[in-house]
Motif scaffolding. Structure first.
Motif, PDB file in Angstrom:
ATOM      1  N   ALA A  14     115.190  41.024 -17.917  1.00  0.00           N
ATOM      2  CA  ALA A  14     113.984  40.010 -17.920  1.00  0.00           C
ATOM      3  C   ALA A  14     114.376  38.754 -18.688  1.00  0.00           C
ATOM      4  O   ALA A  14     114.336  37.559 -18.148  1.00  0.00           O
ATOM      5  CB  ALA A  14     112.843  40.441 -18.719  1.00  0.00           C
ATOM      6  N   ARG A  15     115.322  38.703 -19.709  1.00  0.00           N
ATOM      7  CA  ARG A  15     115.892  37.819 -20.325  1.00  0.00           C
ATOM      8  C   ARG A  15     116.480  36.792 -19.367  1.00  0.00           C
ATOM      9  O   ARG A  15     116.437  35.615 -19.394  1.00  0.00           O
ATOM     10  CB  ARG A  15     116.467  37.895 -21.612  1.00  0.00           C
ATOM     11  N   GLU A  16     117.754  37.359 -18.672  1.00  0.00           N
ATOM     12  CA  GLU A  16     118.487  36.554 -17.885  1.00  0.00           C
ATOM     13  C   GLU A  16     117.862  36.185 -16.807  1.00  0.00           C
ATOM     14  O   GLU A  16     118.159  34.895 -16.234  1.00  0.00           O
ATOM     15  CB  GLU A  16     119.630  37.594 -17.134  1.00  0.00           C
ATOM     16  N   ALA A  17     116.682  36.700 -16.005  1.00  0.00           N
ATOM     17  CA  ALA A  17     115.888  36.050 -14.855  1.00  0.00           C
ATOM     18  C   ALA A  17     115.117  35.034 -15.576  1.00  0.00           C
ATOM     19  O   ALA A  17     115.111  33.844 -15.141  1.00  0.00           O
ATOM     20  CB  ALA A  17     114.930  37.009 -14.352  1.00  0.00           C
ATOM     21  N   LEU A  18     114.803  35.141 -16.667  1.00  0.00           N
ATOM     22  CA  LEU A  18     113.739  33.979 -17.465  1.00  0.00           C
ATOM     23  C   LEU A  18     114.671  32.636 -17.583  1.00  0.00           C
ATOM     24  O   LEU A  18     114.340  31.447 -17.313  1.00  0.00           O
ATOM     25  CB  LEU A  18     113.366  34.352 -18.816  1.00  0.00           C
ATOM     26  N   LEU A  19     116.189  32.872 -18.229  1.00  0.00           N
ATOM     27  CA  LEU A  19     117.152  31.666 -18.300  1.00  0.00           C
ATOM     28  C   LEU A  19     117.302  31.073 -17.053  1.00  0.00           C
ATOM     29  O   LEU A  19     117.297  29.719 -16.747  1.00  0.00           O
ATOM     30  CB  LEU A  19     118.359  32.389 -19.066  1.00  0.00           C
ATOM     31  N   GLY A  24     118.294  27.118 -14.756  1.00  0.00           N
ATOM     32  CA  GLY A  24     119.224  27.020 -13.768  1.00  0.00           C
ATOM     33  C   GLY A  24     120.616  27.825 -13.932  1.00  0.00           C
ATOM     34  O   GLY A  24     120.851  28.105 -15.017  1.00  0.00           O
ATOM     35  N   LYS A  25     121.055  28.050 -12.752  1.00  0.00           N
ATOM     36  CA  LYS A  25     122.505  28.978 -12.939  1.00  0.00           C
ATOM     37  C   LYS A  25     123.372  28.095 -13.469  1.00  0.00           C
ATOM     38  O   LYS A  25     124.383  28.719 -14.169  1.00  0.00           O
ATOM     39  CB  LYS A  25     122.800  29.510 -11.498  1.00  0.00           C
ATOM     40  N   ALA A  26     123.559  26.787 -13.629  1.00  0.00           N
ATOM     41  CA  ALA A  26     124.743  25.887 -14.090  1.00  0.00           C
ATOM     42  C   ALA A  26     124.470  26.370 -15.708  1.00  0.00           C
ATOM     43  O   ALA A  26     125.546  25.812 -16.450  1.00  0.00           O
ATOM     44  CB  ALA A  26     124.280  24.569 -13.764  1.00  0.00           C
ATOM     45  N   ARG A  27     123.362  26.913 -16.240  1.00  0.00           N
ATOM     46  CA  ARG A  27     123.491  27.263 -17.780  1.00  0.00           C
ATOM     47  C   ARG A  27     124.845  27.757 -18.398  1.00  0.00           C
ATOM     48  O   ARG A  27     124.985  27.508 -19.575  1.00  0.00           O
ATOM     49  CB  ARG A  27     122.402  28.003 -18.197  1.00  0.00           C
ATOM     50  N   VAL A  28     125.424  28.603 -17.479  1.00  0.00           N
ATOM     51  CA  VAL A  28     126.615  29.337 -18.081  1.00  0.00           C
ATOM     52  C   VAL A  28     127.801  28.246 -18.220  1.00  0.00           C
ATOM     53  O   VAL A  28     128.907  28.681 -18.438  1.00  0.00           O
ATOM     54  CB  VAL A  28     127.038  30.616 -16.967  1.00  0.00           C
ATOM     55  N   LEU A  29     127.653  27.096 -17.727  1.00  0.00           N
ATOM     56  CA  LEU A  29     128.844  26.263 -17.600  1.00  0.00           C
ATOM     57  C   LEU A  29     128.635  25.256 -19.028  1.00  0.00           C
ATOM     58  O   LEU A  29     129.541  24.448 -19.267  1.00  0.00           O
ATOM     59  CB  LEU A  29     128.717  25.386 -16.503  1.00  0.00           C
TER      60      LEU A  29
END
Ligand SMILES: CC(C)(COP(=O)(O)OP(=O)(O)OC[C@H]1O[C@@H](n2cnc3c(N)ncnc32)[C@H](O)[C@@H]1OP(=O)(O)O)[C@@H](O)C(=O)NCCC(=O)NCCS
Length: 173
Positions: A14-19, A24-29
């Motif tokens: 649920a946390r990963e989906a919320l993030l 957005g997916k670019a958060r990991v960059l």
């Protein structure tokens, strides 16, 4: 009613989906991600907000060394887009800062919008001599000192110092 609590192991999906929804997916960059990857959050400093059992907010803090001084890196802080503007982000920030101080931490750094974080006491003054592991807009590179002068005069690189992922398993073995 919003309930603030420690994150549970069952909150991961649920946390990963919320993030993803909030950032957005670019958060990991993001540069801060380099200080989080492969590490566990600081003990007692992974918090969530729930509304009728549904995860609507998350914040995590991470152990770092800031120019050789122990500190915390905050982030991500995110609130579900359907629940923003209701004080959930502020509630998570206040609980995180209070908990961090109770645990004896002296300072929190983050990269984020100064227009939002100034209300909690964050400013770029205490990060003047500090360097993130990737280039950041210095206006967004902020710190909150929980103890007087915790970061005053600190100079140098921010490096991860938290427990590596897998430490749980090794400790339990
Ligand atoms: C930023 C965020 C965590 C705030 O959580 P929230 O629960 O919506 O915030 P709160 O209800 O506690 O506070 C709302 C106030 O913050 C302001 N605010 C929210 N995001 C802001 C931002 N990026 N910059 C400046 N002000 C901001 C709102 O305008 C509102 O102002 P007001 O009190 O004067 O009306 C949330 O909007 C979010 O998840 N955003 C997307 C993810 C993100 O950008 N996270 C990192 C923030 S740098």
């Amino acid at each position: 009613m919003i309930l603030f609590a420690d994150e549970a192991a069952a909150d991961v999906a649920a946390r990963e989906a919320l993030l993803d929804r909030a950032m957005g997916k670019a958060r990991v960059l993001k540069p801060s991600e380099r200080l989080r990857r492969g590490r566990l959050p600081a003990s007692g400093l992974a918090l969530v907000a729930r509304e009728q059992g549904r995860l609507v907010g998350t914040v995590r803090l991470w152990n770092v060394e800031a120019g050789g001084r122990p500190a915390l890196l905050l982030g991500p802080l995110a609130v579900d887009p359907t629940a923003q503007g209701e004080g959930i982000g502020s509630g998570l920030m206040q609980m995180a800062a209070t908990r961090a101080a109770e645990l004896g931490h002296r300072g929190i750094i983050l990269v984020g919008d100064p227009e939002y974080y100034a209300r909690f006491g964050f400013s770029s003054e205490a990060t003047t001599g500090l360097i993130m592991p990737a280039p950041v807009d210095r206006r967004r590179f902020l710190a909150l000192e929980l103890a007087a002068d915790a970061l005053a005069g600190a100079e140098g690189l921010i490096v991860a110092s938290g427990r590596p992922v897998g430490a749980h398993a090794r400790l339990a073995a």
